[in-house]
Design an enzyme around this catalytic site. Structure first.
Site, PDB file in Angstrom:
ATOM      1  N   LEU A  63       1.862  -1.529  -5.031  1.00 59.86           N
ATOM      2  CA  LEU A  63       0.970  -2.472  -4.360  1.00 59.86           C
ATOM      3  C   LEU A  63       1.052  -3.803  -5.082  1.00 59.86           C
ATOM      4  O   LEU A  63       0.956  -3.854  -6.315  1.00 59.86           O
ATOM      5  CB  LEU A  63      -0.478  -1.975  -4.392  1.00 59.86           C
ATOM      6  CG  LEU A  63      -0.914  -0.981  -3.318  1.00 59.86           C
ATOM      7  CD1 LEU A  63      -2.260  -0.373  -3.687  1.00 59.86           C
ATOM      8  CD2 LEU A  63      -1.005  -1.662  -1.961  1.00 59.86           C
ATOM      9  N   SER A  64       1.223  -4.886  -4.338  1.00 60.91           N
ATOM     10  CA  SER A  64       1.178  -6.208  -4.947  1.00 60.91           C
ATOM     11  C   SER A  64      -0.257  -6.567  -5.313  1.00 60.91           C
ATOM     12  O   SER A  64      -1.209  -5.930  -4.866  1.00 60.91           O
ATOM     13  CB  SER A  64       1.750  -7.257  -3.989  1.00 60.91           C
ATOM     14  OG  SER A  64       3.128  -7.053  -3.779  1.00 60.91           O
TER      15      SER A  64
END
Length: 361
Positions: A63-64
């Site tokens: 996940l960014s």
């Protein structure tokens, strides 16, 4: 990657911090972020870090940072009914938020390199549809995920109104990415260490804007089969919805209008949002933070103004809030008016549950 805003105690406080730092700037994007709890896309043992402005990686799952997703959502300029292609769709977190804005007549496709991540995204999507309190507040464009290398899309695939790539794009692949875009469309991707927005203004005309300094892991080059041929990725066809599905959308829309009108008649200003706890303000420091995660990605804000409130003022404010807030005050749990109205209709139970997408609550 990230670290540009303070951590939140929950999803709402994280969004409050992103708004305060001007990463989230539009009401449409804010509603989507509040509707999808970031922690739901973490593995259970890592959820304590879900509301920090940091990237997360475990195995192939990634996940960014929230600040990156905020900038991406704002740059995409999403509208109902558009088509969206997410290259490197990962957990499906971004695709789910996009689907809340696209509505039931949009197109929402994702391509993910790793099959285990594709399955993970499908599980998280199913969990969101079945259990999220937010689902009935929106008309959702359900994402469809396929496994494959995004550099091997079939030439027969359609072009899209909006495209996002979640991996670093080499200069040699820039034209390929542009070819996926319709005239008038928007492409957002990391290009030459900058999160870049490219708008197709004509058949061969483009406008380019640099948004944010980033460093993403580069796109993985295709692996050819033993025969030397690439494995073309077939995207889902743009299917026409069934009459049954269109009827469900229309009925749910009609019920929502009735609910809204009843609320207007009752209190004069429509449905009100459930009040949230008033939280103690947290002093935010000026920071240019770079965080490395397994050589994945980092990001720093190009300009990041911050509050300069002193600790003494914050402590005085906290005491004042405690003095004016009743100790046992708690917001009432949200009421799902749509569900209550559907369940009260004189219809067979199977039809009621179909209208509710067979949701658990």
């Amino acid at each position: 990657m990230g670290g540009a805003v303070s951590a939140g105690e929950d999803n709402d406080e994280l969004i409050d911090n992103l708004k305060e730092a001007q990463y989230i700037r539009s009401e449409l994007v804010e509603r989507a972020f509040r509707a999808v709890d970031r922690a739901d896309y973490y593995l259970e043992e890592f959820k304590e870090n879900a509301y920090k402005d940091l990237a997360w990686k475990h195995g192939n799952i990634h996940l960014s940072a929230p600040c990156i997703y905020s900038e991406v959502m704002e740059a995409l300029d999403l509208q109902p009914g558009l088509s969206f292609l997410n290259l490197g769709s990962g957990t499906g977190y971004l695709s789910s938020m996009v689907g809340l804005i696209l509505g039931p007549f949009g197109v929402n496709h994702g391509v993910e390199l790793h099959s285990d991540v594709t399955e993970y995204a499908k599980q998280k999507l199913d969990f969101f549809i079945r259990t999220s309190d937010s689902f009935d507040k929106f008309d959702f464009c359900e994402p469809c995920f396929v496994t494959g290398n995004c550099l091997e899309l079939s030439p027969a695939c359609s072009q899209y109104d909006r495209v996002y790539c979640g991996a670093g794009v080499q200069k040699e692949h820039e034209e390929y990415m542009k070819s996926l875009l319709k005239v008038g469309g928007v492409l957002v991707m990391p290009l030459e260490e900058k999160l870049t927005k490219i708008t197709r203004t004509g058949p061969s005309a483009w406008e380019t804007k640099k948004i944010l300094a980033v460093s993403f892991a580069p796109l993985i080059q295709p692996c050819h089969s033993e025969s030397g041929k690439s494995r073309l990725v077939q995207l889902p066809p743009l299917a026409v919805r069934s009459l049954q599905d269109l009827a469900r959308i229309a009925i749910r829309g009609a019920i929502k209008k009735v609910i809204h009108q009843e609320a207007v008649n009752r209190n004069g200003n429509g449905l009100k949002n459930t009040p949230r706890f008033k939280r103690r303000r947290v002093r935010r420091r000026r920071m240019e933070t770079i965080v490395f995660l397994d050589k994945e990605v980092f990001a720093s804000r190009i300009s990041n103004p911050s509050d300069d409130t002193s600790c003494g003022d914050l402590e005085e404010e906290r005491r004042g809030e405690e003095a004016t807030t009743p100790p046992d005050t708690r917001p009432e749990p949200p009421v799902n008016f749509l569900r209550e109205k559907v369940l009260s209709l004189p219809l067979p139970d199977p039809l009621k549950y179909y209208l509710l997408y067979y949701r658990e609550k």
